[in-house]
Design a protein around this motif. Structure first.
Motif, mmCIF file in Angstrom:
data_model
loop_
_atom_site.group_PDB
_atom_site.id
_atom_site.type_symbol
_atom_site.label_atom_id
_atom_site.label_comp_id
_atom_site.label_asym_id
_atom_site.label_seq_id
_atom_site.Cartn_x
_atom_site.Cartn_y
_atom_site.Cartn_z
ATOM 1 N N SER A 178 5.951 -3.865 -3.178
ATOM 2 C CA SER A 178 5.998 -2.986 -2.014
ATOM 3 C C SER A 178 7.180 -3.342 -1.118
ATOM 4 C CB SER A 178 4.696 -3.115 -1.218
ATOM 5 O OG SER A 178 4.765 -2.365 -0.012
ATOM 6 N N LYS A 234 -2.424 5.788 -7.024
ATOM 7 C CA LYS A 234 -2.217 5.334 -5.645
ATOM 8 C C LYS A 234 -3.380 5.767 -4.761
ATOM 9 C CE LYS A 234 1.078 5.334 -1.818
ATOM 10 N NZ LYS A 234 2.454 5.626 -1.365
ATOM 11 N N LEU A 250 0.461 -2.359 2.181
ATOM 12 C CA LEU A 250 1.328 -2.585 1.024
ATOM 13 C C LEU A 250 1.293 -1.385 0.079
ATOM 14 C CD1 LEU A 250 0.443 -6.309 0.199
ATOM 15 C CD2 LEU A 250 2.475 -5.454 1.375
ATOM 16 N N ILE A 251 0.112 -0.848 -0.131
ATOM 17 C CA ILE A 251 -0.031 0.280 -1.060
ATOM 18 C C ILE A 251 0.571 1.545 -0.473
ATOM 19 C CG2 ILE A 251 -1.706 1.757 -2.249
ATOM 20 C CD1 ILE A 251 -3.536 -0.780 -2.327
ATOM 21 N N LEU A 254 4.364 1.738 -0.822
ATOM 22 C CA LEU A 254 4.925 1.704 -2.177
ATOM 23 C C LEU A 254 5.015 3.101 -2.774
ATOM 24 C CD1 LEU A 254 5.771 -0.101 -4.638
ATOM 25 C CD2 LEU A 254 3.396 0.086 -5.372
#
Length: 388
Positions: A178, A234, A250-251, A254
């Motif tokens: 990320s 995701k 973080l997800i 990304l």
């Protein structure tokens, strides 16, 4: 029986090439036969190699190039809700090395002789050797055959048609790098137990944050997992980790197409027969602990080298195989048992979730005693120079 001179190694992952390198170091000719038609450049996620695994790689001369492309982990943290603690490290063993699987394949393949596009379909044993037959119709003869062909091993079934197959852990591995940053210092890995699942993260080489997820999910092959649109993966991750900090951040930061989905995670139950006649198993084909162990790759490397050492020093094939199993079975099954307990925490059922606060207090107490829990694993060294 004459000493082994030629070996056909089935499987070009980790154990197979390491076995070939160790056998050649022992003066035995060995060739690896890999089912896939080309090297796995750029394929696969990251794996961890423990200090004992790096010491084993040093025996076959590849520890330095492996370390050069690895992320060394000097510090490990654990978080559960607001509880945060630093896990004590073992003294004098060196760091855990996190490496891209494809980088390790490339390093091993640079020295190990590997033939691609050779998918094993049969093997016939005779008094003078074993004949391996591949899907393309070609045949190879050798004194012995090593099955280093993973958890879905063909060789395991040839040795024992009734052998158990791999068990699904209930989780799929997903990871990414990320662009979001975390406050931890370089060389830190954080094991985080979020509200609905487990994940880990740490500062990435070159900036950003590397993170990995053990996602509770129905079993999927790598091909099936990667056929699902990245955006869907995701969204699934955000449903589970979106409320966690820093996991959700973080997800969200990304790009979906940079997620790496590695398919279902499997473990091997104890295998009754490690060998039969002139065929023997190594690596994940015979012992694949959960990735919770942090020892899967390292144990595969160790076993490949110990097998070569036994064949180097013991002329009788059956006696060499028996000694190899005596050296390895107890160690690998003990590590697998420890990891299985951790797995139950990473993917708990409804009752497990209710008991999580109590379970985690016990887990943390054990984690604070590294000499007792992981000391025997990471301090283990193969004495290659000592004859058996």
């Amino acid at each position: 029986m004459a000493r082994v001179r030629t070996v056909a190694v089935i499987g070009g992952g980790i154990a197979g090439p390491v076995a070939a390198l160790a056998l050649r170091k022992a003066g035995i000719e060995a060739t690896v036969y890999e089912a896939y038609p080309h090297p796995a450049h750029g394929i696969g996620g990251t794996i961890a190699i423990a200090p004992n695994g790096m010491a084993a790689l040093d025996i076959v001369g590849v520890s330095e190039p492996a370390a050069a492309v690895s992320w060394p982990v000097h510090r490990q943290m654990m978080t559960v809700g607001r509880t945060r603690l630093e896990l004590p490290a073992l003294a004098g063993v060196g760091p855990l090395q996190v490496i891209h699987r494809s980088d390790l394949y490339r390093i091993l393949a640079a020295d190990a002789p590997i033939e691609y596009g050779r998918r094993l379909v049969a093997a016939v044993q005779g008094p003078g050797g074993v004949t391996a037959t591949f899907a393309d119709g070609t045949e190879v003869q050798a004194d012995i055959l090593i099955g280093a062909d993973g958890v879905h091993s063909t060789v395991r079934g040839l040795i024992d048609p009734g052998a158990p197959g791999p068990h699904y852990t209930g989780m799929i591995a997903v990871e990414g790098q990320s662009p979001a940053t975390v406050p931890e210092e370089a060389g830190t890995m954080v094991f985080a137990f979020g509200k609905k699942g487990f994940y880990l993260y740490g500062p990435a080489l070159g900036g950003g944050t590397t993170f990995g997820v053990n996602l509770p999910h129905r079993p999927l092959t790598i091909a099936e997992a990667r056929a699902i649109p990245p955006a869907q993966w995701k969204n699934t991750l955000l449903e589970i980790y979106g409320e966690d900090s820093p996991g959700g951040d973080l997800i969200r930061a990304l790009p979906a197409d940079e997620l790496t989905v590695n398919g279902a995670l499997h473990i091997m139950p104890p295998v009754p027969h490690w060998y039969r006649g002139r065929m023997v198993l190594a690596g994940d084909a015979v012992h694949a602990p959960s990735n919770s162990s942090g020892q899967g790759a390292s144990l595969a490397i160790e076993s490949a080298i110990e097998l070569a050492r036994c064949l180097r020093d013991i002329p009788d094939i059956e006696a060499a195989f028996a000694q190899y199993e005596r050296l390895r079975r107890r160690r690998v099954e003990k590590v697998a048992a420890r990891a299985a307990k951790t797995n139950s925490i990473k993917a708990p059922g409804p009752i497990g979730k209710a008991l999580m606060p109590v379970v985690m207090r016990v887990f943390m107490k054990l984690a604070m005693k590294p000499e007792k829990t992981i000391g025997p694993e990471q301090r283990y060294r193969i004495d290659w120079a000592r004859p058996l």
